[in-house]
Design a protein around this motif. Sequence first.
Motif, short mmCIF file in Angstrom:
data_model
loop_
_atom_site.label_atom_id
_atom_site.label_comp_id
_atom_site.label_asym_id
_atom_site.label_seq_id
_atom_site.Cartn_x
_atom_site.Cartn_y
_atom_site.Cartn_z
N SER A 258 20.21 -2.08 -1.33
CA SER A 258 21.14 -1.10 -1.14
C SER A 258 21.64 -0.98 0.22
CB SER A 258 21.08 0.29 -1.71
OG SER A 258 20.76 0.23 -3.08
N VAL A 259 20.46 -1.00 1.25
CA VAL A 259 20.73 -0.78 2.61
C VAL A 259 21.63 -1.90 3.42
CG1 VAL A 259 18.65 -1.74 3.60
CG2 VAL A 259 19.57 0.15 4.92
N GLY A 260 22.43 -1.66 4.39
CA GLY A 260 23.38 -2.60 5.20
C GLY A 260 22.34 -3.30 5.92
N ALA A 261 23.07 -4.36 6.61
CA ALA A 261 22.30 -5.18 7.67
C ALA A 261 21.93 -4.54 8.73
CB ALA A 261 23.52 -6.38 8.04
N ARG A 262 20.74 -4.82 9.20
CA ARG A 262 20.01 -4.07 10.20
C ARG A 262 19.95 -2.60 10.27
NH1 ARG A 262 21.37 -7.41 15.98
NH2 ARG A 262 20.68 -9.60 14.94
N ARG A 263 19.89 -2.10 8.86
CA ARG A 263 19.75 -0.65 8.69
C ARG A 263 18.44 -0.58 7.86
NH1 ARG A 263 21.81 1.68 12.22
NH2 ARG A 263 21.53 3.63 10.69
N PRO A 264 17.78 0.74 7.94
CA PRO A 264 16.41 1.19 7.65
C PRO A 264 16.38 1.54 6.03
CG PRO A 264 17.25 2.83 8.93
CD PRO A 264 18.41 1.75 8.82
N THR A 265 15.35 1.26 5.76
CA THR A 265 14.86 1.85 4.49
C THR A 265 13.58 2.58 4.61
OG1 THR A 265 15.58 0.30 2.77
CG2 THR A 265 13.66 1.51 2.06
N ILE A 266 13.61 3.94 4.73
CA ILE A 266 12.72 4.92 5.11
C ILE A 266 11.76 5.21 3.87
CG2 ILE A 266 11.95 7.10 6.03
CD1 ILE A 266 13.53 4.87 8.08
N SER A 267 10.64 5.12 4.04
CA SER A 267 9.46 5.29 2.93
C SER A 267 9.04 6.57 3.10
CB SER A 267 8.46 4.30 2.51
OG SER A 267 7.43 4.66 1.81
N VAL A 268 9.08 7.69 2.16
CA VAL A 268 8.35 8.98 2.61
C VAL A 268 7.82 9.37 1.21
CG1 VAL A 268 10.52 10.41 1.93
CG2 VAL A 268 8.93 11.47 3.51
N ALA A 269 7.34 8.48 0.63
CA ALA A 269 6.55 8.71 -0.74
C ALA A 269 5.19 8.27 -0.81
CB ALA A 269 7.04 7.69 -2.00
N ILE A 270 4.44 8.75 -1.57
CA ILE A 270 3.09 8.42 -1.88
C ILE A 270 2.75 7.42 -2.99
CG2 ILE A 270 0.62 9.26 -2.45
CD1 ILE A 270 1.59 10.11 0.26
N TYR A 271 2.18 6.28 -2.78
CA TYR A 271 2.07 5.13 -3.74
C TYR A 271 0.69 5.21 -4.42
CZ TYR A 271 6.61 3.91 -1.39
OH TYR A 271 7.78 3.85 -0.93
N GLU A 272 0.71 5.48 -5.60
CA GLU A 272 -0.58 5.61 -6.35
C GLU A 272 -0.94 4.14 -6.59
OE1 GLU A 272 -0.06 8.02 -9.61
OE2 GLU A 272 -0.12 9.94 -8.51
N LYS A 273 -0.11 3.14 -6.61
CA LYS A 273 -0.56 1.88 -7.13
C LYS A 273 0.11 0.88 -5.92
CE LYS A 273 -0.18 2.58 -12.02
NZ LYS A 273 0.25 2.12 -13.42
N PRO A 274 -0.62 -0.37 -5.58
CA PRO A 274 -0.21 -1.40 -4.64
C PRO A 274 1.26 -1.83 -5.01
CG PRO A 274 -2.44 -1.54 -5.24
CD PRO A 274 -1.95 -0.63 -6.27
N LEU A 275 2.22 -1.82 -4.14
CA LEU A 275 3.54 -2.33 -4.39
C LEU A 275 3.77 -3.80 -3.75
CD1 LEU A 275 5.72 0.82 -3.99
CD2 LEU A 275 4.77 -0.35 -5.87
N THR A 276 4.62 -4.82 -4.34
CA THR A 276 4.88 -5.70 -3.70
C THR A 276 6.38 -5.63 -3.16
OG1 THR A 276 3.84 -7.26 -5.62
CG2 THR A 276 5.52 -8.19 -3.99
#
Length: 350
Positions: A258-276
């Motif tokens: 969803s994010v535009g070119a050269r723009r950030p996705t900010i992760s502020v979650a706790i991940y209980e399982k490894p993600l790809t």
Amino acid sequence: MKAAVYYGPNKLEIADVPEPQPGPGTVKVKVGFNGICGTDLHEYYAGPIFVPTEPHPLTGRELPLTMGHEFAGTILEVGAGVTGYVPGDRVAIEPIYRCGRCAPCRAGTYNVCQQIGFHGLMSDGGMAEYTIVPVNMLHRLPDNVSLELGALVEPMAVAYHAAALGDVGPGDTAIIFGAGPIGIGLWFALQGMGLESVYVAEPSSTRRTAIEALGAHTLDPTQVDVSAFVTDVTDGRGADAAFDAAGVKSAIEAATASVGARRPTISVAIYEKPLTVPLLNLVMNESRLQGSLCYTSTDFEAVIALMAQGVYDTTGWVTTVRIDDVINEGFEALHAGRKMKVLVDPSDDM
């Protein structure tokens, strides 16, 4: 005094413990309200995770501990050497213990201190009638900010810190994934930063209804292609920032799409399982994925200022319970999804 003492998984007792007294550089706080955090839930159901089972290097404390790191209250006593605060001051607590010596601390980013600790996880915390707090954790509350709101400063500062990392402002578009307390906090923070085009993707109808009541524009990701929607409403530009407060694979995939070119996705979650991580989205867009951890005093002060301006509203998503009911009406209700955010009142006069 009453305190919620954590002994290990599924063992939290409302116990009568000695009332603490302040030492040098600390104050005694009568706790007004203490929020139950997602981290507290993880500790209760699957811990100890962050709660140390041997002495923590900064606090010297280990299991068992009084829980609670999201709280506000009133200063009752000050210890030797404390200046700038007096009994009667209303304060929110920034619960980070930091070493002050490691490279992040020396750079001012003590939220990623290499020995980081938290009041209520690595020391006795605020899920009690009284607690002892180092003076550097204190933030004075304005007269028009209630202790209930004060207890929300900590989680709202988590969200504000992430929102600030998004580097957005008036005229920008943002998309938030997840409408739990941190997702709601992101929405408030972005509103406070002047954004009008903020969308919240949340599959739970209960959570969508709660944040919609606050004025948010929501999307059901089980019914709507979120990235296509964002592309459409931004005339193909994409979001200026995306925020993952859900902590699931589908959210990260949709956020980076969803994010535009050269723009950030900010992760502020706790991940209980490894993600790809969908690296192709990042490479083809020259966008980036950034983590966000905790806050600093700047975030605390920014949230308190916005609260004083009336930006934050607890209607429909915050519930208060007595400390005697903290397990059934707090931990279990949150775990079952019956409530969104619970504040514990440790006093006997609720």
